[in-house]
Design a protein around this motif. Structure first.
Motif, mmCIF file in Angstrom:
data_model
loop_
_atom_site.group_PDB
_atom_site.id
_atom_site.type_symbol
_atom_site.label_atom_id
_atom_site.label_comp_id
_atom_site.label_asym_id
_atom_site.label_seq_id
_atom_site.Cartn_x
_atom_site.Cartn_y
_atom_site.Cartn_z
ATOM 1 N N ARG A 61 -6.315 0.522 0.843
ATOM 2 C CA ARG A 61 -6.231 0.183 2.442
ATOM 3 C C ARG A 61 -7.379 -0.844 2.919
ATOM 4 O O ARG A 61 -6.814 -1.895 3.550
ATOM 5 N N ARG A 92 -2.608 -9.060 1.873
ATOM 6 C CA ARG A 92 -1.511 -9.657 2.547
ATOM 7 C C ARG A 92 -1.753 -11.356 2.973
ATOM 8 O O ARG A 92 -0.878 -12.081 3.172
ATOM 9 N N PRO A 140 0.887 -1.275 0.020
ATOM 10 C CA PRO A 140 -0.009 -0.163 -0.055
ATOM 11 C C PRO A 140 0.919 1.268 0.030
ATOM 12 O O PRO A 140 0.334 2.366 -0.026
ATOM 13 N N GLN A 189 -5.752 -4.102 1.388
ATOM 14 C CA GLN A 189 -4.274 -4.301 2.184
ATOM 15 C C GLN A 189 -4.255 -5.690 2.671
ATOM 16 O O GLN A 189 -3.472 -6.543 2.397
#
Length: 1452
Positions: free
Chosen positions: A572, A579, A541, A575
């Motif tokens: 965001r 991940r 990000p 994100q």
């Protein structure tokens, strides 16, 4: 014509747009309305067909299929009924309005669409309310509901999109938005109602279900145990959605420390029995359909759980869709702030909409997680049950490939790992949809620059592919290494006493350390890969926006606060899912590897018994056992050598048959063939009647003595007491502190060898079988007990029973109807005792060897009258005083597994971080993370402050932004070593796996997500100060909720840990006793107990993860309140248009607050569960250990002991502080080079005396001095390594012959061959192709019991110590071999002190001194001849008993 129809239905103004794809999304376009009508027509056609089928099949509808009313149904009917009426009413109003205004109803599409929607919704509402449907109709209803749900989701999104884009919200758009929750209610009602129907159908069609063996017997017990069923079973819709049903358990956990009995049982459908029945039924269905024989476990799992997978998938979809509305709300708020509001109170409407969207997101995600976890429990239980059933049928060849430790690992590691997979399954496609929606929103915001963001994300994902491939390799290698280590540790733990006696603990510890180092290499690889993934996706990000903004600049795409922060909000939000991609890949890989391992085990060869067992059913037969076999072999291939050849045996009912012969002649194999344990039998074996079996190596269950004897049978006090008397157990039970309720440890650790055998005999006798197979049960008891057992048990209790007895006790042979004399795998003679004595030279040699062993020289010393007198059992019993204990004293010797209780605070975290510079790495990692978060805040603040600032050029804006981002990415990279270094503690079980692979990353993510959460709060408070009035109470409530939750959650996790140990222990115990379990036909009972243990483990786990969802749901509600408060603050503070960047920044942080708080709470929950593993490891690591192995300041001389003098001074021993004394003040002196015989009744303390010499148990009082040196003052290794021992239980380890004789590699091959010659093993080993490198299987199962004891003798001969201890060393060796070995010991250890514990009196007749023990007291210590002639001598009586038995053998 076509243009005319289009004009009638649509409008000329829309004709140009009719071919545009985007027009399908616009809620105002004619194309969009045509799509709606088309889908409505499809749904109406399906509904009509269902109604028609319903009317045709009405007469045959099953009464049991009636729908159960529920609150959900009422809510759905009312809500959707009102919605359909509003649709219809609005359509009619539109027609009247159009006629009044335009004098025409053309174009048709506007009002016709609304009417179609209303009518369709009304029909579906009626469809869901149908009370009686058939199976085909069920599928059609579900199909219709799924289509309605998906289409209403599309309408909802398009309407929201249109409302935000055009700044208007019409009534049709509002109705389309409301149709989505209506469709969700439809779906719930339809699937929930159909689940009831399916249950009823399954029950009514009972032909496909067969109860488990023994299930009927337990029916009453199960009904009575259902009082404490989980409230989830009867929870209503709102209770289920809010997890309100869990409140009573959490309240109880807050008020008191939860215990096992406080945890409710699972629902019936979630229990292991039901899961296994479904599994077996599915396998049966696959076989009927003629599918592949190879087991496709994945397809089985999917076919069993597809409905629940679908429902959880719908929840996942709702979550993704509701999450995607966040950036759209952000854009709308910025537009409101810039003065572009569509109507006066739009800001308040948006606030309410945002709050509802976040609540819907929370509800859907929580139940997505909950439902998949529930599926995981069912899958785990199913696999665990299947593995247990498989091990009960596993062939001997397969046991070589699948050791006990590996099978336990399949359940404790692999099945649990697969159980976690459903939780992650939907994350795969949900992340993809989330990314697609985010890209659509981003494209709407920044146009073609989206390609730059997309390419960057794709490159990041692709760059992780090689890492994922490596991770698969590392995980596969890691599992192999884990299996090898577990195998070694399991073997070492099972034989720890032997390791201590031989002073091999250090060597085996080094072996395990070596395996651990190899495992550690692969652990390091896995952790480094995870670290790389973490850095890669945490920095995404930061990198992706920088590249995207430069793409906007180069492409000339204008950017504004609205477009930039919509893009950042999307980034965001995605994100964390991005991940998670490597984590999902890792879980997928682990699950695949684990599933492959389990499938390989489940496809392993099974024991195919070629024997025929037939119940008597009251009829009389001419034979009990019939064997006609040319070859009987343990090997299944044609090249394997036959173990037995030309076996022809017929045993009539009530006959007693003895089997005798030299060591390794095939006696035990013959019994195994009768049991059906031998895989290859060329011929027939028939057994008529119920079988009872007593193995040569005693197998004792963990539990009470009473449970071991009853072995599942009902208690009959009279018969039970008679069994105790017949098995000479009355006295032993009186001595035990809790009588027959005394807990027996694993493998009967707190019983002597003789006691274990007598418990086995009692177990067999209590079963009242027809055929008794006894494999040398008298070798472990003394002469008097053996005589008593033979008279009372074999001759008395088993009169009228068929008995096959393997024995080396020649004295008993005259009492048998027939004797089978075996040699070299064949029955060389079969006749009565007198006939064999008259005609068989081999049998005469065997009997003469016994007489020679008995010692004719000493026999003349006896007074025949005394011999006759003391032959009576009544007088023998007078030798020992009988003392009954009125009440139990002391504690049980076996304690339940300990667990921590209450809040242990930060103690386990400190213990964890204390390892390997953990505090240093953790501190540095936390500092790096704080810097990274602060850098992100600065980066966002720079963008927010200057995005609308005309004084700052776009080049300057993007340059500063990019420099900050790249600096953070570079700075964050070194932290990989910090995350990967917090790791290792050592212990054996799955706790170690959790600590190795999961603990560090859960700790890192928990801390990181918590930091992000609180920084988000800080940003919100900084930008809109009034939100502090919501944040401060919210943080306080957050802390209260977490404390309330943790009070119960930790105890649930601890109980889960201890109950998991019970599952593994029962499995390991069943593997060890599989032969005995099969022999008694108790597979169903043991399986039933195992299923109960699985449920006892699954229940705390179920309530544990449900409590996680309970907490997170409430925290998310608080977050939604904070976010709504921040938007209200924005409206109330009246931000100017120039401050729109700060509004964007605030909302982008506010929208991600939910994500970070969820991750923070989830990983805190997960971390609190994982830290229990550290607690358990620490518990075991801090159990008080033995004395030091070596005391450097006081080491004995290498030649110690030079003489071998042993002085014992007032020796008192107890096994635990509160337990009774076992040795009660023994004092004596053993001179150097003397030969000492230790005698006494079974359980008198002989083995404890030997254990004290080796310091297996430390003296409570007194001391042992050897050659002037108190052995308690030197290290344990120095004591044990200077003694030689031949233990009571002959133990071999997996490896080679050479390794078993000399694991420390101190001797040459020549020395080993010489020793093998002396202990008569050379010939047997030379016959094998590999010689000294010949393999030894687990527990030495490919060698006979006698050969294993010869191995132990070989170890002693190699050691050449000055002190030799023989603990009933020749109990399982025939008399001829025993005679030769005694001569070998006399010649080889002539200059040594020899301490012999023996049940065979002739073994100690030539000793220098005899030490007699009774009830832990030394009653006499003198020369054998003196003791024999001493009035009232215990030893004299034992000798007379022995000779009485020998003399009386002629009378049997």
């Amino acid at each position: 014509m076509k243009e005319g129809l289009w004009t009638v239905f649509c409008d000329d103004s829309e004709s140009s747009a009719k071919k545009s794809v985007s027009s399908l999304i616009s809620p105002y376009s004619c194309s969009h309305h045509i799509l709606i009508i088309s889908v409505d027509v499809l749904l109406l056609l399906i509904a009509v067909s269902i109604f028609i089928c319903k009317s045709v099949s009405r007469k045959i509808a099953a009464r049991s299929q009636s729908q159960r009313s529920s609150p959900v149904m009422y809510v759905s009917t009312i809500f959707n009924g009102i919605l359909s009426l509003v649709y219809l009413g609005w359509g009619i109003w539109m027609i009247s309005d159009k006629l009044g205004r335009d004098q025409t109803i053309l174009p048709l599409h506007g009002w016709l669409t609304i009417l179609f929607q209303g009518f369709t919704w009304l029909v579906i509402n009626l469809l869901v309310s149908l009370k009686k449907v058939t199976l085909p109709q069920i599928a059609a209803v579900k199909f219709c509901l799924v289509i309605a749900f998906l289409f209403s989701g599309f309408l909802c999104i398009s309407s929201i999109w249109g409302a935000v884009s055009d700044k208007t919200l019409s009534v049709p758009m509002l109705l389309d938005i409301l149709s989505f929750p209506g469709a969700i209610l439809f779906l719930f009602c339809g699937f929930k109602r159909q689940s009831y129907t399916s249950t009823d159908l399954d029950i009514s069609d009972g032909a496909s279900y067969e109860p488990l063996p023994g299930e009927e017997d337990n029916a009453n017990g199960e009904i009575s145990s259902n009082d404490n069923i989980t409230p989830f079973a009867n929870a209503g819709f709102f209770s289920q959605m809010s997890f309100w049903w869990l409140n009573p358990l959490l309240k109880k956990g807050k008020e008191k420390i939860l215990e096992d009995g406080d945890i409710p049982q699972l629902r019936e459908e979630d229990r292991a029995k039901n899961c296994y029945l479904m599994y077996t039924e599915q396998l049966g269905t696959r076989k009927q359909k003629g599918l592949s024989n190879s087991l496709s476990m994945l397809s089985v799992i999917i076919s069993l759980h597809w409905k629940k997978i679908l429902i959880s998938g719908i929840f996942a979809l709702i979550k993704v869709l509701s999450l995607a509305t966040g950036p759209l709300f952000l854009k709308a708020f910025i537009d409101v702030a810039e003065g572009k509001a569509a109507f006066e109170y739009e800001g308040y409407v948006l606030t309410a909409g945002l709050f509802l969207a976040k609540v819907l997101e929370s509800l859907s995600e929580r139940h997505w997680r909950f439902q998949t976890r529930l599926i995981g429990i069912q899958v785990r239980s199913m696999l665990s049950a299947a593995i247990y059933q498989k091990q009960l049928r596993l062939s001997n060849a397969a046991k070589v490939d699948h050791s006990s430790g590996e099978i336990v690992s399949y359940v404790a590691v692999d099945a649990y790992r697969i159980g976690e997979f459903p939780f992650w399954f939907h994350q795969i496609w949900a992340t993809s949809i989330q990314l697609c929606l985010a890209l659509a929103i981003v494209y709407y915001s920044i146009g073609l620059a989206t390609l730059a963001a997309l390419v960057t994300v794709i490159l990041l994902v692709l760059s992780s592919y090689p890492l994922i491939k490596l991770q698969h390799k590392y995980l596969t290698k890691l599992m192999v290494a884990q299996d090898r280590r577990l195998k070694a540790i399991t073997e070492a733990l099972a034989n720890m006493k032997i390791l201590k006696l031989y002073a091999w603990e250090t060597h085996f510890k080094n072996v395990v350390d070596g395996l651990r180092k190899e495992e550690f290499q692969w652990i390091s690889g896995v952790l480094w890969q995870k670290g790389y993934h973490m850095v890669l996706f945490w920095s995404s990000p930061v990198v992706v926006p920088a590249i995207t903004f430069w793409a906007c600049y180069l492409l000339g795409i204008p950017v504004s606060a609205s477009s930039v922060f919509t893009f950042l909000a999307c980034l965001r939000i995605v994100q964390e899912p991005i991940r998670l991609i490597p984590d999902v890949a890792g879980v997928f890989i682990e699950a695949k590897v684990s599933l492959d391992r389990i499938v390989k085990f489940l496809e392993a060869p099974e024991l195919r018994s070629s024997i025929t067992r037939q119940k008597l059913n009251g009829e009389e037969l001419d034979q009990s056992i019939l064997i006609r076999a040319t070859e009987i072999s343990w090997g299944t291939d044609s090249s394997s050598k036959a173990t037995l050849r030309n076996i022809n045996v017929v045993v009539k009912p009530g006959e007693k048959v003895a089997i005798c012969g030299e060591v390794g002649s095939g006696k035990s194999t013959l019994l195994s063939a009768v049991l059906g344990e031998v895989p290859k039998i060329s011929g027939i074996v028939h057994v008529f009647g119920k079988i009872a079996y007593v193995s040569q190596t005693a197998w004792i269950q963990t539990g009470t003595i009473q449970e071991n004897i009853l072995f599942g049978a009902a208690m009959e006090p009279g018969r039970y007491q008679e069994v105790l008397e017949r098995c000479s157990l009355v006295k032993d039970i009186e001595i035990f502190p809790f009588g027959d309720l005394t807990e027996i440890g694993e493998r009967g650790v707190n019983l002597s060898g003789g006691q274990k055998q007598r418990v086995q005999l009692a177990r067999a006798l209590y079963q009242d079988a027809d055929v008794y197979l006894l494999d040398d049960p008298f070798s472990a008891v003394d002469a008097q007990t053996a005589t008593s057992l033979f008279n009372d048990y074999v001759i008395g209790a088993l009169s009228g029973k068929t008995v096959l007895l393997v024995t080396h006790q020649i004295d008993f042979l005259p009492a048998f109807n027939s004797i089978l004399l075996m040699s070299g795998g064949e029955i060389i003679r079969s006749d009565t005792y007198s006939q064999l004595m008259a005609s068989s030279q081999e049998f005469q040699d065997l009997v003469n060897a016994h007489k020679n062993t008995a010692g004719s020289d000493t026999q003349v010393e006896y007074d025949s009258s005394k011999r006759a007198e003391t032959s009576k059992t009544e007088e023998i019993q007078k030798v020992r005083s009988i003392k009954k204990l009125g009440t139990p004293s002391g504690d049980q010797l076996i304690k339940r597994e300990e667990k921590e209780s209450g809040d242990t605070g930060s103690k386990p975290y400190i213990q964890y971080l204390s390892q390997r510079k953990g505090f240093l790495y953790f501190s540095l990692g936390s500092i790096v993370h704080v810097i990274f978060i602060v850098g992100q805040v600065i980066q966002s603040y720079w963008l927010a402050a200057n995005i609308q600032n005309s004084d700052v050029s776009r080049v300057t804006l993007f340059t500063v932004y990019s420099v900050i981002g790249c600096s953070l990415a570079v700075f964050f990279t070194p932290s990989i070593s910090l995350h990967s270094s917090i790791r290792i503690l050592s212990r054996v079980s799955s706790d170690l796996s959790v600590t190795d692979l999961e603990m560090a990353f859960r700790l890192t993510i928990a801390v990181g997500s918590t930091m992000n959460t609180y920084f988000n709060f800080a940003v919100l408070a900084f930008l809109t100060w009034p939100v502090l009035f919501a944040i401060i109470p919210m943080i306080y409530l957050n802390i209260l909720l977490q404390r309330y939750y943790f009070a119960s959650a930790k105890e649930l996790t601890r109980i889960n840990g201890t109950s998991k140990s019970s599952v593994a222990s029962h499995l390991a115990e069943s593997i060890a006793g599989a032969t005995t379990i099969r022999a008694f036909g108790e597979e169903a009972r043991f399986f039933s107990k195992y299923l109960d243990l699985i449920d006892r483990n699954a229940s705390p786990y179920f309530h544990s993860f449900t409590s996680d969802e309970w907490l997170i749901q409430r925290l998310e509600l608080l977050c939604a309140i904070v976010l709504s408060s921040s938007t209200l603050a924005i409206i109330l503070l009246h931000f100017s248009a120039s401050a729109s960047g700060f509004i964007g920044m605030e909302l982008s942080y506010g929208l991600s607050l939910n994500v970070f708080l969820v991750f923070s709470a989830q990983y805190q929950c997960s971390l609190s569960n994982s830290i229990i593993s550290v607690e358990r490891l620490e518990q075991y690591m801090h159990i008080p250990s033995e004395a030091p192995e070596v005391i450097e300041t006081n080491r004995p001389h290498p030649s110690w002991p030079a003489v071998g003098k042993v002085e014992i001074c007032n020796l008192k021993v107890r096994y635990r502080p509160n337990a009774p004394l076992v040795l009660k003040g023994i004092t004596c002196t053993i001179e150097g080079r003397h030969k000492i015989g230790i005698v006494g009744r079974t359980g008198s303390g002989k083995t404890t005396f030997i254990s004290s010499l080796f310091r297996l148990v430390e003296p409570t009082e007194g001391k042992i001095v050897i050659d002037g040196l108190d052995i308690s003052t030197i290290g344990l290794h120095d004591v044990r390594s200077h003694f030689a021992v031949i233990p009571q239980d002959p133990t071999l380890f997996v490896g080679s012959v050479r390794y078993n004789l000399d694991p420390l590699s101190k001797h040459t091959d020549q020395e080993i061959w010489e020793v093998l010659e002396k202990c008569h093993l050379r010939e047997a080993i030379q016959e094998k192709e590999d010689g000294l490198n010949s393999s030894v299987a687990q527990d030495g199962s490919n060698w006979s019991m006698g050969q294993r004891q010869l191995f132990c003798l070989g170890r002693a001969l190699l050691k050449r110590s000055r002190i030799l201890v023989l603990d009933e060393a020749t109990a399982s060796i025939d008399n001829a071999t025993d005679s030769i070995l005694q001569k070998t010991i006399r010649s080889e250890f002539a200059d040594c002190t020899v301490i012999t514990v023996a049940h065979r009196i002739p073994t100690v007749m030539d000793c220098t001194m005899v030490l007699a023990i009774s009830d832990g007291i030394l009653v006499e210590y003198d020369e054998p001849l003196k003791l024999m002639n001493k009035e009232g001598s215990l030893f004299g009586q034992l000798v007379r008993e022995y000779w009485s038995r020998t003399a009386n053998s002629r009378d049997w």
